[in-house]
Design a protein around this motif. Structure first.
Motif, PDB file in Angstrom:
ATOM      1  N   VAL A 124      74.663 129.202 -10.319  1.00  0.00           N
ATOM      2  CA  VAL A 124      75.561 128.510 -11.253  1.00  0.00           C
ATOM      3  C   VAL A 124      75.917 127.116 -10.713  1.00  0.00           C
ATOM      4  O   VAL A 124      76.027 126.152 -11.475  1.00  0.00           O
ATOM      5  CB  VAL A 124      76.810 129.350 -11.614  1.00  0.00           C
ATOM      6  N   ALA A 125      76.026 126.975  -9.397  1.00  0.00           N
ATOM      7  CA  ALA A 125      76.370 125.663  -8.838  1.00  0.00           C
ATOM      8  C   ALA A 125      75.215 124.684  -9.011  1.00  0.00           C
ATOM      9  O   ALA A 125      75.409 123.529  -9.371  1.00  0.00           O
ATOM     10  CB  ALA A 125      76.725 125.813  -7.359  1.00  0.00           C
ATOM     11  N   GLU A 126      74.009 125.162  -8.801  1.00  0.00           N
ATOM     12  CA  GLU A 126      72.870 124.248  -8.861  1.00  0.00           C
ATOM     13  C   GLU A 126      72.323 124.067 -10.266  1.00  0.00           C
ATOM     14  O   GLU A 126      71.876 122.989 -10.633  1.00  0.00           O
ATOM     15  CB  GLU A 126      71.745 124.749  -7.937  1.00  0.00           C
ATOM     16  N   LYS A 127      72.336 125.131 -11.063  1.00  0.00           N
ATOM     17  CA  LYS A 127      71.673 125.039 -12.372  1.00  0.00           C
ATOM     18  C   LYS A 127      72.603 125.231 -13.546  1.00  0.00           C
ATOM     19  O   LYS A 127      72.155 125.241 -14.701  1.00  0.00           O
ATOM     20  CB  LYS A 127      70.544 126.074 -12.443  1.00  0.00           C
ATOM     21  N   GLY A 128      73.860 125.444 -13.268  1.00  0.00           N
ATOM     22  CA  GLY A 128      74.828 125.608 -14.348  1.00  0.00           C
ATOM     23  C   GLY A 128      74.582 126.867 -15.165  1.00  0.00           C
ATOM     24  O   GLY A 128      73.840 127.763 -14.750  1.00  0.00           O
ATOM     25  N   LEU A 129      75.190 126.926 -16.339  1.00  0.00           N
ATOM     26  CA  LEU A 129      75.091 128.131 -17.165  1.00  0.00           C
ATOM     27  C   LEU A 129      73.669 128.408 -17.631  1.00  0.00           C
ATOM     28  O   LEU A 129      73.291 129.551 -17.856  1.00  0.00           O
ATOM     29  CB  LEU A 129      76.007 128.014 -18.373  1.00  0.00           C
ATOM     30  N   LYS A 130      72.895 127.349 -17.793  1.00  0.00           N
ATOM     31  CA  LYS A 130      71.486 127.520 -18.210  1.00  0.00           C
ATOM     32  C   LYS A 130      70.760 128.411 -17.200  1.00  0.00           C
ATOM     33  O   LYS A 130      69.994 129.306 -17.573  1.00  0.00           O
ATOM     34  CB  LYS A 130      70.780 126.158 -18.273  1.00  0.00           C
ATOM     35  N   GLY A 131      71.015 128.147 -15.941  1.00  0.00           N
ATOM     36  CA  GLY A 131      70.394 128.935 -14.879  1.00  0.00           C
ATOM     37  C   GLY A 131      70.866 130.383 -14.924  1.00  0.00           C
ATOM     38  O   GLY A 131      70.083 131.317 -14.747  1.00  0.00           O
ATOM     39  N   ILE A 132      72.143 130.541 -15.222  1.00  0.00           N
ATOM     40  CA  ILE A 132      72.714 131.894 -15.269  1.00  0.00           C
ATOM     41  C   ILE A 132      72.156 132.681 -16.458  1.00  0.00           C
ATOM     42  O   ILE A 132      71.895 133.877 -16.374  1.00  0.00           O
ATOM     43  CB  ILE A 132      74.260 131.795 -15.341  1.00  0.00           C
ATOM     44  N   GLU A 133      71.941 131.961 -17.574  1.00  0.00           N
ATOM     45  CA  GLU A 133      71.363 132.642 -18.744  1.00  0.00           C
ATOM     46  C   GLU A 133      69.984 133.198 -18.428  1.00  0.00           C
ATOM     47  O   GLU A 133      69.580 134.226 -18.950  1.00  0.00           O
ATOM     48  CB  GLU A 133      71.246 131.662 -19.913  1.00  0.00           C
ATOM     49  N   LYS A 134      69.274 132.498 -17.582  1.00  0.00           N
ATOM     50  CA  LYS A 134      67.899 132.935 -17.254  1.00  0.00           C
ATOM     51  C   LYS A 134      67.882 133.888 -16.064  1.00  0.00           C
ATOM     52  O   LYS A 134      66.814 134.300 -15.610  1.00  0.00           O
ATOM     53  CB  LYS A 134      67.046 131.707 -16.902  1.00  0.00           C
ATOM     54  N   PHE A 135      69.030 134.215 -15.560  1.00  0.00           N
ATOM     55  CA  PHE A 135      69.133 135.066 -14.373  1.00  0.00           C
ATOM     56  C   PHE A 135      68.421 136.405 -14.618  1.00  0.00           C
ATOM     57  O   PHE A 135      68.623 137.049 -15.629  1.00  0.00           O
ATOM     58  CB  PHE A 135      70.609 135.310 -14.091  1.00  0.00           C
ATOM     59  N   GLN A 136      67.574 136.786 -13.706  1.00  0.00           N
ATOM     60  CA  GLN A 136      66.761 137.990 -13.904  1.00  0.00           C
ATOM     61  C   GLN A 136      67.077 139.068 -12.878  1.00  0.00           C
ATOM     62  O   GLN A 136      67.482 138.742 -11.760  1.00  0.00           O
ATOM     63  CB  GLN A 136      65.287 137.606 -13.700  1.00  0.00           C
ATOM     64  N   VAL A 137      66.827 140.287 -13.259  1.00  0.00           N
ATOM     65  CA  VAL A 137      66.930 141.343 -12.245  1.00  0.00           C
ATOM     66  C   VAL A 137      65.777 141.150 -11.261  1.00  0.00           C
ATOM     67  O   VAL A 137      64.721 140.636 -11.638  1.00  0.00           O
ATOM     68  CB  VAL A 137      66.864 142.771 -12.843  1.00  0.00           C
ATOM     69  N   LEU A 138      65.984 141.525 -10.052  1.00  0.00           N
ATOM     70  CA  LEU A 138      64.953 141.374  -9.020  1.00  0.00           C
ATOM     71  C   LEU A 138      64.769 142.701  -8.309  1.00  0.00           C
ATOM     72  O   LEU A 138      65.761 143.334  -7.932  1.00  0.00           O
ATOM     73  CB  LEU A 138      65.414 140.374  -7.963  1.00  0.00           C
ATOM     74  N   VAL A 139      63.547 143.101  -8.135  1.00  0.00           N
ATOM     75  CA  VAL A 139      63.310 144.320  -7.363  1.00  0.00           C
ATOM     76  C   VAL A 139      63.817 144.061  -5.942  1.00  0.00           C
ATOM     77  O   VAL A 139      63.503 143.023  -5.361  1.00  0.00           O
ATOM     78  CB  VAL A 139      61.814 144.683  -7.350  1.00  0.00           C
ATOM     79  N   GLY A 140      64.641 144.949  -5.455  1.00  0.00           N
ATOM     80  CA  GLY A 140      65.216 144.763  -4.114  1.00  0.00           C
ATOM     81  C   GLY A 140      66.703 144.457  -4.170  1.00  0.00           C
ATOM     82  O   GLY A 140      67.401 144.606  -3.187  1.00  0.00           O
ATOM     83  N   GLU A 141      67.170 143.994  -5.337  1.00  0.00           N
ATOM     84  CA  GLU A 141      68.607 143.735  -5.489  1.00  0.00           C
ATOM     85  C   GLU A 141      69.193 144.797  -6.411  1.00  0.00           C
ATOM     86  O   GLU A 141      68.854 144.843  -7.589  1.00  0.00           O
ATOM     87  CB  GLU A 141      68.845 142.350  -6.106  1.00  0.00           C
ATOM     88  N   PRO A 142      70.070 145.652  -5.900  1.00  0.00           N
ATOM     89  CA  PRO A 142      70.560 146.758  -6.732  1.00  0.00           C
ATOM     90  C   PRO A 142      71.377 146.287  -7.938  1.00  0.00           C
ATOM     91  O   PRO A 142      72.152 145.344  -7.829  1.00  0.00           O
ATOM     92  CB  PRO A 142      71.429 147.557  -5.776  1.00  0.00           C
ATOM     93  N   ILE A 143      71.166 146.950  -9.033  1.00  0.00           N
ATOM     94  CA  ILE A 143      71.914 146.671 -10.251  1.00  0.00           C
ATOM     95  C   ILE A 143      73.156 147.554 -10.220  1.00  0.00           C
ATOM     96  O   ILE A 143      73.058 148.744  -9.893  1.00  0.00           O
ATOM     97  CB  ILE A 143      71.032 147.003 -11.474  1.00  0.00           C
ATOM     98  N   ARG A 144      74.304 146.978 -10.548  1.00  0.00           N
ATOM     99  CA  ARG A 144      75.518 147.811 -10.502  1.00  0.00           C
ATOM    100  C   ARG A 144      75.439 148.870 -11.598  1.00  0.00           C
ATOM    101  O   ARG A 144      75.091 148.564 -12.734  1.00  0.00           O
ATOM    102  CB  ARG A 144      76.753 146.927 -10.626  1.00  0.00           C
ATOM    103  N   PRO A 145      75.744 150.118 -11.266  1.00  0.00           N
ATOM    104  CA  PRO A 145      75.437 151.200 -12.199  1.00  0.00           C
ATOM    105  C   PRO A 145      76.257 151.197 -13.489  1.00  0.00           C
ATOM    106  O   PRO A 145      77.429 150.833 -13.496  1.00  0.00           O
ATOM    107  CB  PRO A 145      75.729 152.461 -11.390  1.00  0.00           C
TER     108      PRO A 145
END
Ligand code: ATP
Length: 588
Positions: free
Chosen positions: A207-228
């Motif tokens: 969010v600091a580097e790419k703003g909300l546009k970056g956050i909108e494109k934020f993807q799940v990543l294998v290796g980073e747990p998704i909160r249940p």
């Protein structure tokens, strides 16, 4: 960035009790932080150096911290210990001692930067092996020697795990929304990014580097747990169906440990419900994933359940406690094997499925799981019928599950990471009938075994005696409690009683593999008595269409040879036991 900026901010945050003021201070700190290191600042503000799911910790014991402080301040450890007894806070003690520091051997360097603090903490966390303690002490002493007293206070608290600023992750996300997302409206999107990554640092940097546009494109990543995603709770099938629009996918609610499976090629990591890496507790589950998940990359959710491999029976959750250990996992694996019941697919081969409705996710699951004895997709029905739902619930209980999780099939039934909502509704029991006494039951049928039990029975079908109608009514399937000797003896012993069809005095809705004349009586202890749609014991006496069943039965080792089948426990005794032992289950 100078570390003193952080220390000043912490001091102000600590001195306020007002949430709003605290958030403003945090916003200022985040705004003053260079974007390239905002992830690091986000972690250290939470007293960490990595996201929570990374198991590396700084882990400095107080004794070691005292040693480092002694070295940096030129004072004796005993003096420091004395003061620590009074303050109870290693941070405060460090501040005091560094302020009146005696001449020390370490040569002071330039002002501390956040980068240097972070790098040093990182080295401390990674130090391992026999010399680790010395390395850590030296690193910490070095940091303290260059720190201003106030900086020393916060460094000490951070390394000993005592930096308790009272800033929740959600507050950091809120502050990020204000500092870089254009205002509090951005909070929802930023929270979602956090919920699908559990990585405060990555979210902050994006969010600091790419703003909300970056956050909108934020993807799940294998290796980073998704909160249940979590379920709400209701206590009747009518309410559940109504809430879910008249129709739902009802699944067994398995009683095990929730695990989130992350698979990338041949790498498999398992995360717990609290997002800890628990792969080392379940090497067998890791192998099962490698063998039976037919996707290159995937994030899946499953319940890991203790089972009896030879009978396929599920065991109570408590059995998994044996897996919570560092050593002897091999042995625990053998003694307490597990099965996986997979119930969700969140990411499969480059596709983020968290926005897809549940029926699509479930269908995807069906395509990538090769079902086996040890890996299955969660048992389910699709229903709009109250009665059918209730019967499925009873079946689930009897099979060793906790009840059902009923899931929305609607268009908007997305995966709500980190939220407890009405898209999933759990249906558990309010009452439980605990068994305290053993029962004597008649062996009326048997099921073939597999694995170690290939030549003998996997489980016996047992019945109670209905003295009014002079028949035997099934009440449980029992495969537990038999010794190796019993297992060899049983087929031999039962051979003379084998018949081709169900006996005319046996009332059973279950199809056994082998039928017997009702002659042999054995003693069994169960965990509780439950209503059952498939056992015929006392059918209809408690509720229309339901019989009674004994859950988690175990053979006590006693063959009641002195008892005739008519001396077995009667159906009405089981009804009485059920009624006498009804206990309200505390809300959980
Ligand atoms: P509980 O103690 O009731 O499990 P909880 O707070 O851990 O509560 P909930 O979201 O309320 O979790 O209930 C769903 C839980 O049930 C999941 O966390 C998961 O561990 C378990 N579970 C078992 N089978 C399923 C299934 N088929 N679908 C979803 N969750 C399941």
């Amino acid at each position: 960035m100078k570390y003193t900026v952080i220390a000043d901010a912490y001091e102000k945050i600590e001195s306020t009790t007002k949430r709003l003021e605290m958030t403003d201070l945090l916003v200022d700190l985040l705004r003053n932080t260079p974007k390239e290191i905002i992830d690091k600042v986000a972690y250290i503000t939470q007293g960490r150096i990595y996201p929570e799911f990374v198991s590396l910790e700084i882990g400095i014991a107080e004794k070691l911290a005292v040693k480092a402080l002694a070295r940096a301040s030129g004072r004796k450890e005993t003096e420091i210990d004395e003061d620590l007894k009074k303050t109870g806070d290693i941070g405060e003690t460090a501040q005091k001692f560094m302020a009146s520091k005696r001449q020390v051997t370490l040569v002071p360097q330039q002002a501390l930067t956040v980068e240097r603090v972070y790098e040093t903490l990182d080295k401390m966390a990674k130090a391992s092996g026999s010399g680790a303690v010395d390395v850590k002490t030296a690193l910490l002493a070095g940091l303290l020697a260059d720190a201003a007293p106030k900086e020393a206070k916060y460094i000490m608290r951070t390394v000993t795990g005592n930096l308790r600023l009272g800033i929740a992750d959600m507050t950091v996300l809120y502050a990020l929304a204000i500092a870089y997302g254009g205002g509090k409206e951005a909070r929802e999107l930023i929270e979602r990014a956090y919920n699908i990554s559990s990585d405060l640092g990555r979210v902050a940097k994006t969010v600091a580097e790419k703003g909300l546009k970056g956050i909108e494109k934020f993807q799940v990543l294998v290796g980073e747990p998704i909160r249940p995603m979590l379920a709400e709770r209701l206590s009747s099938p009518e309410e559940i169906l109504e809430k879910l629009g008249g129709k739902c996918i009802a699944e067994y609610k398995y009683d095990g440990e929730r695990i989130q499976i992350h698979k990338k090629d041949y790498e498999v990591v398992l995360f717990s419900r609290r997002l800890e890496d628990i792969s080392s507790q379940y090497p067998d589950a890791v192998k099962l994933v490698k063998d039976y998940v037919k996707a290159k990359d995937a994030i899946l959710e499953a319940e890991c359940v203790a089972i009896d491999v030879d009978t396929g029976e599920m065991k109570p959750f408590q059995e998994l406690m044996h897996r919570r250990r560092k050593y002897g996992i091999e042995k625990a694996m053998e003694e307490y094997p597990v099965s996986l019941f997979v119930f969700d697919a969140l990411y499969v081969d480059d596709k983020d499925l968290t926005f897809e409705p549940y029926p699509i996710r479930r269908e995807t699951l069906g395509k990538i799981i090769e079902e086996s004895d040890r890996v299955k997709t969660a048992k389910y029905i699709i229903t709009s019928d109250v009665k059918e739902l209730e019967n499925f619930f009873l079946e689930a209980i009897e099979d060793g599950c906790e009840g059902l999780v009923c899931k929305s099939m609607a268009e908007d039934s997305v995966y709500q990471a980190g939220a407890r909502g009405w898209l999933w509704i759990k249906y558990k029991r309010d009452y439980k009938s605990e068994m305290t006494d053993t029962v004597d039951l008649v062996v009326v049928g048997a099921f073939h075994g597999r694995g170690k039990r290939a030549r003998t029975y996997g489980a016996l079908l047992l019945a109670a005696y209905n003295s009014e109608n002079d028949i035997f009514e099934t009440v449980t399937k029992c495969g537990t409690g038999f010794t190796d000797e019993d297992l060899v003896k049983l087929p031999e012993m039962m051979k003379k009683h084998v018949i081709q069809h169900k006996h005319s005095r046996v009332n059973s809705m279950i199809e056994a593999d082998v039928w017997f004349e009702p002659v042999v009586v054995i003693e069994v202890l169960g965990a509780e008595i439950t209503l059952s749609p498939i056992h015929t014991c006392a059918m209809g006496s408690i509720r229309k269409g339901s019989g009674l069943a004994i859950r988690f039965p175990r053979f006590t080792g006693r063959y009641r040879i002195e008892k005739a089948p008519e001396d077995a426990t009667t159906a009405s005794e089981i009804v009485e036991m059920y009624n006498n032992q009804l206990k309200k289950i505390s809300e959980s």
